[in-house]
Scaffold this active site. Structure first.
Site, short mmCIF file in Angstrom:
data_model
loop_
_atom_site.label_atom_id
_atom_site.label_comp_id
_atom_site.label_asym_id
_atom_site.label_seq_id
_atom_site.Cartn_x
_atom_site.Cartn_y
_atom_site.Cartn_z
N HIS A 16 0.83 -1.20 0.00
CA HIS A 16 0.00 0.00 0.00
C HIS A 16 0.87 1.26 0.00
O HIS A 16 2.08 1.21 0.17
CB HIS A 16 -0.98 0.01 1.19
N CYS A 35 5.70 6.10 4.74
CA CYS A 35 4.51 5.40 4.23
C CYS A 35 3.91 6.10 3.03
O CYS A 35 3.02 5.57 2.37
CB CYS A 35 3.46 5.27 5.33
N HIS A 41 4.97 0.25 -0.36
CA HIS A 41 5.72 -0.70 0.47
C HIS A 41 4.75 -1.76 0.94
O HIS A 41 3.55 -1.64 0.71
CB HIS A 41 6.35 0.03 1.67
N HIS A 43 3.35 -4.99 3.81
CA HIS A 43 3.22 -5.47 5.19
C HIS A 43 2.77 -6.92 5.21
O HIS A 43 2.06 -7.36 4.30
CB HIS A 43 2.17 -4.67 5.97
N ASP A 81 -5.02 -10.57 -0.27
CA ASP A 81 -3.71 -11.23 -0.15
C ASP A 81 -2.90 -11.03 -1.44
O ASP A 81 -3.38 -11.31 -2.54
CB ASP A 81 -3.90 -12.71 0.15
N HIS A 82 -1.69 -10.55 -1.29
CA HIS A 82 -0.79 -10.25 -2.40
C HIS A 82 -1.36 -9.21 -3.35
O HIS A 82 -1.08 -9.23 -4.55
CB HIS A 82 -0.36 -11.53 -3.13
N GLU A 126 -0.68 -4.51 11.72
CA GLU A 126 0.10 -4.11 10.55
C GLU A 126 1.56 -4.53 10.72
O GLU A 126 2.24 -4.86 9.75
CB GLU A 126 0.00 -2.61 10.33
NI NI Z 1 2.43 0.80 5.59
#
Ligand code: NI
Length: 137
Positions: A16, A35, A41, A43, A81-82, A126
């Site tokens: 995200h 961020c 990036h 998580h 997911d992914h 997160e």
């Molecule tokens: Ni983040």
């Protein structure tokens, strides 16, 4: 009948970027720091979903956790997911994908799909240090 809460924890990985298009680039950088990195990036998220209900005297369950797992897989994990949370997920369109906003969005995906129990909490981790809990308010 006793009332109990049961929790299922599931995992997903996603990318995200935190960015509010209504704010200037400078304000976005000040607000979100790293961020706000333009290329994003990732998580490794964990989601804990807690439901509350009566313990069924016949089964001894509040809810079959396999059923909760299946609901999470079909309504949430299969989409996120992914994924790139900024662009890939219909039900996150226009949402700044902070942990808070994601927890609310996951709650809304689940709240109407639960048989005979109440959704009590969605907790989204997160990182292993940062989590948000949402209880539907
Ligand atoms: Ni983040």
């Amino acid at each position: 009948m006793p009332i109990a809460r049961v929790t299922r924890r599931v995992h997903f990985s996603a990318g995200h970027r935190l960015h509010n298009p209504d704010l200037s680039d400078e304000t976005n950088r000040d607000t979100y720091g790293l961020c706000n990195n333009p290329t994003g990036h990732g998580h490794n998220y964990d989601v804990e979903v807690t439901v509350e209900g009566e313990v069924d005297p016949e089964t001894g369950y509040v809810m079959d956790l396999k059923r909760l797992k299946l609901l999470l897989e079909t309504k949430v994990l299969s989409d996120v997911d992914h994924a790139n949370l900024n662009v890939d997920v219909d039900w996150l369109a226009g949402v700044i994908p902070t942990t808070e906003n994601l927890a609310v969005a996951i709650w809304r995906r689940l709240e109407n799909g639960l048989p005979g129990v109440n959704l009590f909490a969605v907790r989204l981790w997160e990182t292993d240090r940062n989590s948000v809990e949402y209880r539907g308010q």
